[in-house]
Design a protein around this motif. Structure first.
Motif, short mmCIF file in Angstrom:
data_model
loop_
_atom_site.label_atom_id
_atom_site.label_comp_id
_atom_site.label_asym_id
_atom_site.label_seq_id
_atom_site.Cartn_x
_atom_site.Cartn_y
_atom_site.Cartn_z
N LEU A 74 0.72 -1.29 0.14
CA LEU A 74 -0.12 -0.08 0.02
C LEU A 74 0.94 1.38 0.07
O LEU A 74 0.57 2.24 -0.78
N LEU A 75 2.14 1.23 0.70
CA LEU A 75 2.88 2.57 0.67
C LEU A 75 3.63 2.59 -0.79
O LEU A 75 3.37 3.65 -1.11
N GLU A 76 3.92 1.40 -1.32
CA GLU A 76 4.38 1.40 -2.73
C GLU A 76 3.16 2.25 -3.86
O GLU A 76 3.42 3.20 -4.45
N LEU A 77 2.08 1.83 -3.36
CA LEU A 77 0.76 2.34 -4.21
C LEU A 77 0.64 3.85 -4.08
O LEU A 77 0.74 4.76 -4.82
N ARG A 78 0.87 4.18 -2.72
CA ARG A 78 0.80 5.79 -2.23
C ARG A 78 1.90 6.59 -2.86
O ARG A 78 1.88 7.77 -3.35
#
Length: 477
Positions: A448-452
């Motif tokens: 999710l952090l990579e998506l963000r």
């Protein structure tokens, strides 16, 4: 230095200040001598601001306590064994020390503390003549047994006794001489400089903590370059921070590159300039200055002479960060300082990729994320690292960094970039995926952090949809 009349007026003003008057009157009433000594007297004569007040007296420590205890706002005796009592009077911090005539065994820095009875003897044991000055109070009489005023006028650093004796007593004084060249803009005289060179190996008996403190004091002066150059030229730097003199790489007639040592000194100068420009009146930034002087220390280990006269330093940023961490740890710097300096060195080349092609918003987010709390320092260090004399190239790099900072500000305003977090928290992830605390939850949060970072804020609904798709694909594989 100001005129003689102005200097005398400053000394009189200092002697008549409220705290000095209160303390000197108390000692006179008790039948004891008292004198302002060292830095306060020197700075008053130079027209510099006087901060802490250092006194010396014939009274022994217990007697000092009995005199200042009733009149001070606070008293501490942590230095009592060495004859020093500290006290606070309003906004003023004072230290009062019994006259000393210490002796040294020549093997360690720890002296046999011996109290004395004469002010002149106490002054002659001090580090430099410009600090071996005293102002008797309350009578306002200057005491100068070793020609300190003359050396202030000639802007010269020398020792009250022979430099060999002085440095033999305390080898750290050699590093202090370098610091005073930067702090006061003075020059070390030839005999003192020669003794520093011949006795450089004596610095190895001094504790790492004291060496660290002296390096730090040097770096936070207005012009640390002068002191660093003296440490390098006398060989002291080879023994306390050898990574700096190692930057003086031998030049090859067939392979040419900039002088890394001089470049690093220039980066330090320019970083201080940016620091003062962005934060006028603030305390000097030791972390930034350490990173500036050490940012290229990985180059000696990574230099490669390539065909065609090309010189490469591949991965000197990563190597330099490791070397800096090792050296600062050996010097007993605190962990926060070590980590910050190493991070800045590791990242100092990252920006130059920005000039080679347009960064996506994702790349800008990652730059900010990786810099973390060091982002502003990284801005200053990266700008300071441009030392080219090619005005067109310098302007191009400057404009590129202006653009990068503008994009960071825009994304910060839109996305709260300083606190980049996944769109879902750990509790939500466990509920959505039916998980208990586990490694899988950590993997999901990293996804999710990579998506963000790649796409900016997605919102809870879209983040949930993508999380479920990712989990389904992961489970199937």
């Amino acid at each position: 230095m100001q005129s003689v009349a102005e200097s005398l007026e400053r000394l009189g003003d200092l002697a008549r200040s409220a705290t000095v008057t209160q303390v000197s009157t108390a000692f006179a009433d008790a039948g004891h001598e008292l004198a302002l000594v060292g830095g306060p007297v020197r700075d008053a004569l130079l027209g510099r601001d006087v901060h802490d007040l250092d006194f010396t007296t014939d009274a022994r420590p217990d007697r000092i306590l009995s005199i200042v205890g009733p009149i001070a706002d606070a008293v501490w005796d942590i230095g009592r064994d060495f004859g020093t009592i500290g006290a606070r009077f309003g906004d003023d911090t004072v230290e009062i020390t019994t006259y000393r005539t210490d002796s040294y065994d020549g093997e360690t820095r720890k002296p046999d503390v011996e109290f004395g009875n004469r002010l002149e003897d106490d002054l002659l044991r001090r580090d430099f003549t410009v600090n071996a000055l005293a102002l008797r109070v309350p009578e306002v009489k200057l005491v100068d047994p070793s020609g300190g005023v003359e050396h202030l006028l000639s802007r010269t650093i020398t020792t009250p006794s022979s430099p060999e004796i002085s440095f033999g007593d305390d080898p750290l004084r050699m590093m202090r001489a370098a610091r005073f060249t930067s702090q006061l803009g003075f020059t070390v005289d030839e005999d003192t400089r020669r003794a520093m060179t011949e006795m450089a190996d004596r610095i190895e008996i001094v504790s790492a903590e004291r060496v660290r403190d002296e390096i730090s004091k040097l770096l936070v002066t207005d012009r640390p370059r002068d002191g660093i150059e003296l440490l390098v030229e006398t060989g002291l730097a080879d023994r306390v921070i050898p990574e700096i003199p190692a930057l003086r790489l031998e030049m090859d007639e067939h392979h040419h590159h900039k002088d890394v040592y001089q470049h690093s000194l220039t980066v330090l100068d320019q970083a201080i300039g940016y620091e003062k420009e962005r934060h006028p009146g603030s305390e000097p930034d030791l972390v930034l200055r350490l990173a500036a002087i050490l940012h290229d220390i990985g180059k000696p280990a990574t230099r490669r002479l390539e065909p065609g006269g090309v010189v490469s330093f591949y991965h000197h940023d990563v190597v330099g960060a490791k070397l800096a961490k090792r050296r600062l740890t050996a010097l007993r710097f605190d962990k926060a300082t070590i980590d910050a300096v190493a991070r800045l060195i590791e990242l100092h080349l990252r920006f130059f990729g920005y000039t080679e092609g347009h960064w996506t918003d994702s790349a800008v987010r990652r730059y900010v994320r990786d810099a973390g709390p060091q982002l502003e320092r990284l801005h200053m260090l990266t700008r300071a690292d441009v030392t080219t004399r090619n005005r067109r190239k310098a302007d191009r790099l400057g404009f590129a960094y202006d653009d990068l900072e503008a994009r960071i500000r825009e994304l910060q305003e839109k996305e709260e970039l300083d606190a980049v977090r996944p769109d879902l928290d750990g509790e939500q992830v466990m509920r959505i995926l039916g998980l208990r605390p586990s490694r899988e939850v950590g993997d999901a949060m990293r996804y999710l952090l990579e998506l963000r970072l790649d796409h900016g804020p997605l919102g809870e609904e879209e983040a949930t949809r993508r999380l479920l798709a990712w989990w389904s694909e992961r489970s199937a594989s």
